[in-house]
Design a protein around this motif. Structure first.
Motif, mmCIF file in Angstrom:
data_model
loop_
_atom_site.group_PDB
_atom_site.id
_atom_site.type_symbol
_atom_site.label_atom_id
_atom_site.label_comp_id
_atom_site.label_asym_id
_atom_site.label_seq_id
_atom_site.Cartn_x
_atom_site.Cartn_y
_atom_site.Cartn_z
ATOM 1 N N VAL A 193 -74.249 -1.523 30.247
ATOM 2 C CA VAL A 193 -74.049 -0.308 29.438
ATOM 3 C C VAL A 193 -73.194 0.693 30.194
ATOM 4 C CG1 VAL A 193 -75.236 1.652 28.390
ATOM 5 C CG2 VAL A 193 -76.184 -0.654 28.158
ATOM 6 N N PHE A 194 -73.430 0.839 31.506
ATOM 7 C CA PHE A 194 -72.648 1.769 32.313
ATOM 8 C C PHE A 194 -71.173 1.387 32.322
ATOM 9 C CE2 PHE A 194 -70.775 2.080 36.628
ATOM 10 C CZ PHE A 194 -70.514 3.449 36.662
ATOM 11 N N ALA A 195 -70.872 0.109 32.504
ATOM 12 C CA ALA A 195 -69.468 -0.327 32.595
ATOM 13 C C ALA A 195 -68.752 -0.176 31.266
ATOM 14 C CB ALA A 195 -69.424 -1.781 33.091
ATOM 15 N N VAL A 196 -69.378 -0.637 30.190
ATOM 16 C CA VAL A 196 -68.713 -0.602 28.876
ATOM 17 C C VAL A 196 -68.557 0.834 28.394
ATOM 18 C CG1 VAL A 196 -68.912 -1.312 26.470
ATOM 19 C CG2 VAL A 196 -69.550 -2.907 28.291
ATOM 20 N N LEU A 197 -69.633 1.593 28.426
ATOM 21 C CA LEU A 197 -69.571 2.970 27.934
ATOM 22 C C LEU A 197 -68.653 3.824 28.780
ATOM 23 C CD1 LEU A 197 -70.678 4.967 25.858
ATOM 24 C CD2 LEU A 197 -72.555 5.475 27.427
ATOM 25 N N GLY A 198 -68.661 3.627 30.121
ATOM 26 C CA GLY A 198 -67.766 4.418 30.982
ATOM 27 C C GLY A 198 -66.313 4.117 30.706
ATOM 28 N N ALA A 199 -65.976 2.842 30.478
ATOM 29 C CA ALA A 199 -64.583 2.488 30.198
ATOM 30 C C ALA A 199 -64.117 3.067 28.873
ATOM 31 C CB ALA A 199 -64.425 0.966 30.224
ATOM 32 N N VAL A 200 -64.964 2.963 27.858
ATOM 33 C CA VAL A 200 -64.566 3.448 26.529
ATOM 34 C C VAL A 200 -64.424 4.966 26.524
ATOM 35 C CG1 VAL A 200 -65.302 3.640 24.126
ATOM 36 C CG2 VAL A 200 -65.586 1.470 25.354
ATOM 37 N N VAL A 201 -65.414 5.673 27.074
ATOM 38 C CA VAL A 201 -65.365 7.140 27.048
ATOM 39 C C VAL A 201 -64.230 7.641 27.936
ATOM 40 C CG1 VAL A 201 -66.659 9.237 27.578
ATOM 41 C CG2 VAL A 201 -67.817 7.282 26.525
ATOM 42 N N SER A 202 -64.002 7.029 29.079
ATOM 43 C CA SER A 202 -62.918 7.460 29.966
ATOM 44 C C SER A 202 -61.555 7.253 29.317
ATOM 45 C CB SER A 202 -63.005 6.689 31.286
ATOM 46 O OG SER A 202 -61.925 7.030 32.140
ATOM 47 N N TRP A 203 -61.425 6.153 28.592
ATOM 48 C CA TRP A 203 -60.120 5.884 27.922
ATOM 49 C C TRP A 203 -59.870 6.883 26.800
ATOM 50 C CZ3 TRP A 203 -59.221 4.087 22.831
ATOM 51 C CH2 TRP A 203 -57.891 3.787 22.564
ATOM 52 N N ILE A 204 -60.954 7.230 26.084
ATOM 53 C CA ILE A 204 -60.793 8.191 24.969
ATOM 54 C C ILE A 204 -60.490 9.586 25.509
ATOM 55 C CG2 ILE A 204 -62.005 9.322 23.073
ATOM 56 C CD1 ILE A 204 -63.532 6.715 22.625
ATOM 57 N N MET A 205 -61.176 10.015 26.568
ATOM 58 C CA MET A 205 -61.026 11.376 27.062
ATOM 59 C C MET A 205 -59.703 11.589 27.793
ATOM 60 S SD MET A 205 -63.686 12.915 25.980
ATOM 61 C CE MET A 205 -63.590 14.416 26.946
#
Length: 241
Positions: free
Chosen positions: A47-59
């Motif tokens: 969850v940490f890896a997937v959510l961090g990648a998605v949110v970081s790419w969006i922001m």
């Protein structure tokens, strides 16, 4: 420089949010899901890896500029055009001429002042504004003849003597409903019940719901006792209550 620092801060914040979400998922799986420590830690890391990648790419993704315009052109609004002064039109000779009457009367007509003083608004009332015809009232219904009117025995009356009726409920077997029925037949007093003959009893008995109550409960005998001032079982119960 400021732009790069902002992107780094947003990326760092995104990974922190993802780390908190992963830790929460791992704890929930350990406590509520009865997972082992390794299973919960692995799922929290996913969850940490997937959510961090998605949110970081969006922001940190740069916003596209509008097509056909540069950022400088977007920031600087175009100057507004000054409104043109509209020249006022001079009054024409035709408008001036319409103000003054073309024909001026030389003499005043008879009744002119009276007509000029009468002011008001006139309204044409056609057939469409005609008043609706009054509704016809339904004829009043005639009261149906009661069972007491007609061939009832002599001695029965439409009302009690002097407007005061005896309490027929003191006769055993006579209740409030039966008392109303007897009153509607014309029986209001004890002496009327005491003076009932066989043909009178048959006439009243035909109009009662339960046949034979007059003779079965001995209404005539009870009424004679009550008319003389005596007591019946019903009167005793009422006196005690």
């Amino acid at each position: 420089m400021d732009n790069n620092q902002g992107l780094i801060g947003m990326a760092l914040g995104s990974w922190l949010v993802a780390a908190a979400a992963g830790a929460l998922v791992a704890i929930l799986l350990w406590v509520l899901g009865s997972w082992s420590f390794m299973q919960g830690a692995f799922m929290g890391f996913v969850v940490f890896a997937v959510l961090g990648a998605v949110v970081s790419w969006i922001m940190t993704r740069p916003l596209p500029a509008p097509q056909g315009r540069t950022p400088a052109a977007v920031d600087k609004p175009a100057p507004a055009a000054a409104p043109k002064a509209v020249p006022k039109a001079a009054p024409t000779a035709t408008a001036a001429a319409s103000i003054e009457p073309k024909v001026k009367p030389t003499t005043r007509l008879p009744g002119q002042e009276d007509l000029a003083a009468r002011k008001g608004s006139w309204k044409y009332e056609g057939a469409a504004e005609a008043k609706p015809a009054p509704k016809k009232k339904a004829p009043a219904k005639k009261a149906a003849p009661t069972a007491a009117s007609g061939d009832r025995p002599a001695g029965f009356s439409d009302a009690a003597r002097e407007g005061v009726a005896d309490d027929l409920k003191l006769i055993s077997g006579v209740g409030p409903k039966l008392e109303e029925t007897l009153n509607s037949l014309g029986i209001w007093h004890f002496d009327q019940v005491a003076g009932l003959k066989k043909k009178d009893i048959a006439w009243v008995d035909e109009r009662l719901r339960f046949k034979g109550r007059i003779e079965r409960d001995d209404w005539v005998g009870q009424a004679k006792t009550l008319a003389k001032g005596g007591e019946t079982e019903a009167s005793k119960k009422k006196r005690k209550s």
